[in-house]
Design an enzyme around this catalytic site. Structure first.
Site, PDB file in Angstrom:
ATOM      1  N   GLY A  27     -77.163 -35.330 156.901  1.00  0.00           N
ATOM      2  CA  GLY A  27     -76.046 -34.905 157.757  1.00  0.00           C
ATOM      3  C   GLY A  27     -76.501 -33.942 158.852  1.00  0.00           C
ATOM      4  O   GLY A  27     -77.598 -33.399 158.794  1.00  0.00           O
ATOM      5  N   GLY A  84     -79.715 -43.001 153.660  1.00  0.00           N
ATOM      6  CA  GLY A  84     -80.299 -44.223 153.071  1.00  0.00           C
ATOM      7  C   GLY A  84     -81.549 -44.639 153.825  1.00  0.00           C
ATOM      8  O   GLY A  84     -82.087 -43.902 154.651  1.00  0.00           O
ATOM      9  N   THR A 109     -79.681 -28.043 155.734  1.00  0.00           N
ATOM     10  CA  THR A 109     -78.377 -28.401 155.183  1.00  0.00           C
ATOM     11  C   THR A 109     -77.393 -27.317 155.540  1.00  0.00           C
ATOM     12  O   THR A 109     -77.695 -26.127 155.443  1.00  0.00           O
ATOM     13  CB  THR A 109     -78.371 -28.569 153.665  1.00  0.00           C
ATOM     14  OG1 THR A 109     -77.014 -28.681 153.248  1.00  0.00           O
ATOM     15  CG2 THR A 109     -79.006 -27.402 152.941  1.00  0.00           C
ATOM     16  N   ASP A 168     -74.794 -26.858 153.905  1.00  0.00           N
ATOM     17  CA  ASP A 168     -74.186 -26.381 152.649  1.00  0.00           C
ATOM     18  C   ASP A 168     -74.940 -25.209 152.018  1.00  0.00           C
ATOM     19  O   ASP A 168     -74.452 -24.604 151.071  1.00  0.00           O
ATOM     20  CB  ASP A 168     -74.125 -27.523 151.624  1.00  0.00           C
ATOM     21  CG  ASP A 168     -73.140 -28.607 152.015  1.00  0.00           C
ATOM     22  OD1 ASP A 168     -72.435 -28.413 153.017  1.00  0.00           O
ATOM     23  OD2 ASP A 168     -73.084 -29.626 151.325  1.00  0.00           O
ATOM     24  N   MET A 206     -66.968 -27.325 154.854  1.00  0.00           N
ATOM     25  CA  MET A 206     -67.899 -28.190 154.116  1.00  0.00           C
ATOM     26  C   MET A 206     -68.458 -27.462 152.898  1.00  0.00           C
ATOM     27  O   MET A 206     -68.326 -26.253 152.762  1.00  0.00           O
ATOM     28  CB  MET A 206     -69.001 -28.663 155.043  1.00  0.00           C
ATOM     29  CG  MET A 206     -68.543 -29.866 155.856  1.00  0.00           C
ATOM     30  SD  MET A 206     -69.848 -30.619 156.772  1.00  0.00           S
ATOM     31  CE  MET A 206     -68.981 -32.058 157.417  1.00  0.00           C
ATOM     32  N   ARG A 243     -70.107 -28.428 162.133  1.00  0.00           N
ATOM     33  CA  ARG A 243     -71.455 -28.951 161.951  1.00  0.00           C
ATOM     34  C   ARG A 243     -72.115 -29.358 163.271  1.00  0.00           C
ATOM     35  O   ARG A 243     -73.335 -29.439 163.363  1.00  0.00           O
ATOM     36  CB  ARG A 243     -71.349 -30.171 161.036  1.00  0.00           C
ATOM     37  CG  ARG A 243     -72.464 -30.329 160.099  1.00  0.00           C
ATOM     38  CD  ARG A 243     -72.199 -31.417 159.102  1.00  0.00           C
ATOM     39  NE  ARG A 243     -72.080 -32.748 159.671  1.00  0.00           N
ATOM     40  CZ  ARG A 243     -72.190 -33.874 158.964  1.00  0.00           C
ATOM     41  NH1 ARG A 243     -72.407 -33.804 157.662  1.00  0.00           N
ATOM     42  NH2 ARG A 243     -72.052 -35.053 159.512  1.00  0.00           N
TER      43      ARG A 243
END
Ligand SMILES: Nc1ncnc2c1ncn2[C@@H]1O[C@H](COP(=O)(O)OP(=O)(O)O)[C@@H](O)[C@H]1O
Ligand SMILES: O=P(O)(O)OC[C@H]1O[C@](O)(COP(=O)(O)O)[C@@H](O)[C@@H]1O
Ligand SMILES: [Mg+2]
Length: 893
Positions: free
Chosen positions: A537, A601, A654, A656, A699, A815
């Site tokens: 992300g 992926g 990240t 997060d 998030m 983000r």
């Protein structure tokens, strides 16, 4: 078959404190103390498992020692379900039997609360299988569970708390190509034949050990045991133990030869020091190994490395009993160890060593998690002359990874095995301290240093598999920028402590290598072809990192050949690359997102490494989160396997902040700052109306850091809900009650919600299936919308209180912004550290700040766990104190 019931029988002749044995309900042997107290107080079950062709008798002496040292706490059960020829039935069959046996014992002893395993040889594999069957995952959270109950919900082994999992001389890596079948005496020719007739020799167990089993086309059992599969939770079970300890003979183990991981290292991985190798094994070339052995072994090592281990090396190298090391380490034969002199006609040091091995074992069994970092050297000081044996203790969370940085024994002329033995006042060696800092052949003299629990978790280096790699002077030597710096280069012995809050006398603990430029580099600048890829992300600051890698390589090292891989991992093999120059990246830090694009992926290790090879890339910079770092680890392993001169550096990304070990991830500060705008907007909205309820979703899939810090920063927030702290709506102490109270007091309320909070409620109400993204991450349901609706319904329909609901979801807006000033600086340091690390030949590392200083961290360390908000830490308490919200700990029944 049930043979008899366990009877705790205290005969009048028995003195209090005597050790008793009885046949257990399972047919095994139970050992316990005759102290009257122990009947009710022994709550710790120790299951002892014998090895191949062994029996419960093998553990008799040890069992009694255990009980003697902690009569009121331990209940030892020596397994008897797999004895003699039954031990040839296969690890899985034995594992099934053992798991049934353990369940029977547990059923009969309701007092038991904890469980430990002590297993010898193949018994260690059997025990690993059995715990996989006995593992019970923590229960799913239910409505009825209070937050407290839920907090206490932990995985169990047959309903008991897993404590210590101890293996003694266990062939965790299998036996293929290790010359350890006892009666073949390490002779390769015999072994070759043996492999062919192994089914006949050791039957199914032999197949498991030699990895020749092929149940319905499945991979070998030892490989399968590296994962959870179906109802066999092999890895989760192993992980659930507070400690895993591996005892190994350093040499002379005729059964195991060099197959234990620390020993197996030496022939193929010339890194282990303090190994006293069996001459018979050393001298001849190992021709029994097929090409696959390395791969399989590597896979087993990697798999097992996913959990932390402590290892204890035991050497009987000068002892006459050395040829029986495989059983001596178990202290199998009572006479051998108590009447050692008559058996071996040798010095009493045997006895003291054996007893010390025991004491150590016993301590491991009783040691509880909290005390596990206590100084190990205390345990094993031998009083006898120090020229017979030694014990080397490595207190490392990862014995597998530690081998990656240890240097060949011959590069440590200043510290030899003998030196270690003769000059110490104890038999403890300090392998990590002694060897860890020697990449640049500038050893740290540590002869006088006590074992103070220092552990270096080092990162791999290209010379581990390319020992002859040439070095070059670092171009920074002539850099104008660094000309005035007192120390241009980081000292090889500079390390950073993971824990900085310590107590007097506590062990020094885990350290990481300090990041920064090294005096020597392993690449010629003009030969560097670097590439950068961004995955996962978005996060503020990715472009800054890209920019600074490009500028760092170019300005500091004169590298001109840098490629951008577009669209994440799959871009390696499915897209074109873009050229990156300082000019092209000059302004990109002012933009959010990533100029290289990203994706989830598409990670295909082989295709990626093929592509790296085809393009002649020799430095790979990978920017991404936990998933990306796992991918980077796989790439660096493949690079090592192919012995490519390619450095792989991971830069953790990240929003997060869920990456373990590092202080915080880049972009996090920006996210917290940007979240203020949304919170502020919500606050302005709700205070401008009557009974305003503002909900802001931020998030945070599994970790509520953004929500927690944004709340702490804002002061306008009345309640913060995060995934780590389950909340409830109804009743006393619930969210509805609190909202109503705040409306009454203040006429408005602001709730900040991390997207991962309360997912169980949403999935229950939506009856939705769990979906996953292309990387395998669980797709979250919208808790924001759900909560908005619930609160609206509750107040308008149930309470008949009209409210003004304002729901704000700024997640992607947050983000997508460019990084703020402090994140820009942080990104610059990360990028430069990564460049210095790659140029210095490190590979398979992640860079990041540990206690504010930048470090090189083995990738496995940042991916093995997720950083989450610890409710028991002070920060969450600070938040609760600042909002005054309910703690949701006392959910009404
Ligand atoms: N266990 C893994 N092994 C190899 N690659 C992985 C693994 N998990 C994720 N990846 C790859 O890493 C990339 C990013 O992963 P993802 O979970 O989406 O984001 P993040 O790295 O930010 O956590 C994807 O291309 C994904 O295929
Ligand atoms: O919708 P996307 O882009 O797949 O990502 C959403 C998720 O990405 C995150 O920002 C985390 O991303 P990473 O795992 O890539 O770091 C989560 O907070 C969020 O749940
Ligand atoms: Mg992730």
């Amino acid at each position: 078959m049930i043979t008899s019931l366990t009877v705790i029988y205290i005969s009048p002749e028995m003195k209090s404190g005597d050790i008793c044995s009885s046949e257990a309900v399972t047919g095994g042997e139970n050992v316990f103390s005759c102290e009257p107290s122990d009947v009710s107080s022994a709550d710790h079950l120790v299951v002892m498992v014998n090895g191949i062709l062994g029996s419960s008798e093998d553990w008799r002496f040890a069992a009694e020692q255990f009980v003697k040292s902690h009569p009121d706490r331990v209940f030892v059960h020596r397994s008897e379900k797999n004895a003699a020829s039954q031990t040839l039935d296969g690890v899985d069959v034995m594992g099934e039997r053992l798991s049934q046996e353990v369940l029977e014992v547990i059923k009969q002893k309701p007092n038991l609360r904890k469980i430990s395993f002590v297993a010898h040889s193949v018994g260690g594999l059997v025990a690993r299988y059995a715990i996989g069957r006995l593992y019970r995952p923590p229960r799913e959270k239910t409505e009825e569970m209070s937050a407290e109950t839920f907090e206490e919900e932990k995985a169990t082994i047959g309903g008991l708390v897993p404590m210590n999992f101890i293996t003694v001389a266990t062939p965790h890596l299998g036996s293929r190509g290790h010359k350890q079948v006892p009666f073949l005496f390490g002779v390769s020719a015999l072994e070759k034949v043996a492999v062919l007739v192994i089914r006949w020799i050791f039957r199914r167990t032999g197949q498991h050990l030699f990895l020749t089993d092929d149940d319905e086309g499945k991979p070998p059992l030892l490989k399968r045991m590296l994962e959870d599969s179906g109802d066999c939770y092999f890895m989760s079970a192993l992980r659930s133990f507070h400690r895993r300890v591996a005892y190994a003979n350093v040499g002379y183990d005729r059964i195991l030869g060099t197959l234990l991981w620390e020993d197996s290292v030496n022939e193929k991985y010339p890194h282990v020091v303090y190994e006293e190798r069996c001459k018979a094994c050393d001298l001849e070339q190992d021709s029994t190994k097929d090409d696959n052995t390395n791969d399989v072994e590597e896979e087993l090592v990697t798999g097992l490395s996913r959990v932390s281990w402590e290892k204890v090396d035991v050497s009987f190298h000068n002892s006459r009993s050395r040829f029986a090391a495989h059983s001596v380490i178990q202290v199998k034969n009572y006479n051998l160890h108590t009447d050692g002199e008559t058996v071996f006609n040798s010095c009493p040091a045997h006895t003291s060593l054996h007893l010390n091995v025991f004491l150590k074992l016993a301590r491991n069994v009783y040691q509880e998690f909290k005390t596990k970092t206590q100084k190990l050297s205390m345990d094993l000081t031998l009083k006898s002359p120090p020229n017979l044996h030694y014990l080397s203790l490595t207190k490392t969370p990862n014995p597998f990874s530690s081998r990656l940085f240890l240097k060949p024994i011959n590069s440590f002329k200043y510290i030899t095995f003998k030196h270690q033995i003769y000059n110490k006042n104890s038999f403890i060696s300090h392998p990590i301290r002694a060897q860890g800092l020697n990449h640049d052949k500038t050893p740290v003299e540590n002869d006088e240093v006590e074992d103070d629990g220092f552990v270096l978790e080092d990162v791999p280096h290209l010379t581990n598999f390319l020992p002859d790699l040439p070095t070059y002077p670092n171009p920074l030597e002539h850099s104008q920028a660094y000309a005035i710096v007192k120390e241009t280069f980081v000292k090889p012995e500079d390390v950073l402590a993971q824990q900085i809050v310590v107590q007097k006398g506590s062990p020094r603990g885990v350290h990481f290598r300090r990041a920064g430029p090294r005096k020597k580099v392993y690449f010629k600048s003009e030969e560097v072809k670097a590439c950068i890829v961004t995955c996962g992300g978005l996060c503020p600051g990715i472009n800054t990192v890209i920019r600074e890698i490009v500028c760092g390589l170019n300005n500091m090292y004169g590298v001109n050949n840098i490629l951008g891989i577009e669209g994440g991992y799959r871009g390696f093999y499915s897209k074109n690359t873009m050229e990156l120059t300082p000019k092209i990246v000059n302004d990109i830090h002012k933009r959010g997102g990533t100029i290289l694009q990203t994706s989830r992926g598409g990670h295909d290790t082989n295709k990626i490494v093929d592509n790296i090879q085809d393009r002649g890339i020799n430095q790979v910079y990978i920017i991404g989160g936990d998933g990306t770092q796992k991918g980077a680890a796989a790439i660096s392993k493949e690079v090592e396997k192919r012995r490519l001169h390619v450095a792989v550096a991971g830069i953790p990304k990240t929003i997060d902040n869920d990456i373990a070990v590092i202080d915080k991830s880049f972009g996090f500060d920006t996210a917290v700052e940007e979240a203020q705008r949304a919170i502020n907007a919500a606050h302005v909205e709700v205070e401008s109306v009557d009974n305003g309820v503002g909900i802001v979703k931020l998030m945070g899939r599994y970790s509520g850091f953004i929500a927690m810090f944004a709340t702490l920063a804002s002061r306008d927030v009345d309640c913060c809900l995060i995934p780590e702290s389950p909340f409830y709506l109804e009743g006393e102490g619930g969210l509805y009650e609190y909202v109503q109270q705040r409306l009454k007091e203040n006429r408005h309320v602001v709730i900040v919600l991390a997207e991962g909070a309360g997912q169980e409620y949403v999935s229950e109400s939506a009856n939705a299936n769990v979906e996953k993204d292309a990387s395998g991450n669980k797709l979250l349901l919208d808790i924001g919308l759900w909560l908005t609706q619930k609160i609206k319904d509750h107040f308008t329909t149930v309470k008949k209180i009209p409210i003004n609901m304002k729901y704000i979801d700024p997640t992607y807006m947050i983000r997508a912004v460019p990084s703020n000033a402090s994140d820009n600086i942080y990104c610059t340091l990360l990028a430069q550290s990564a460049v210095h690390g790659a140029m210095a030949g490190y590979s398979g590392f992640t860079v990041g700040p540990v206690n504010s200083r930048h470090a090189y961290i083995p990738i496995g360390r940042v991916t093995e766990t997720t950083n989450v908000v610890k409710l028991t830490d002070r920060m969450w308490a600070r938040l609760l104190a600042s909002t005054n919200q309910p703690s949701f700990l006392n959910k009404p029944k």
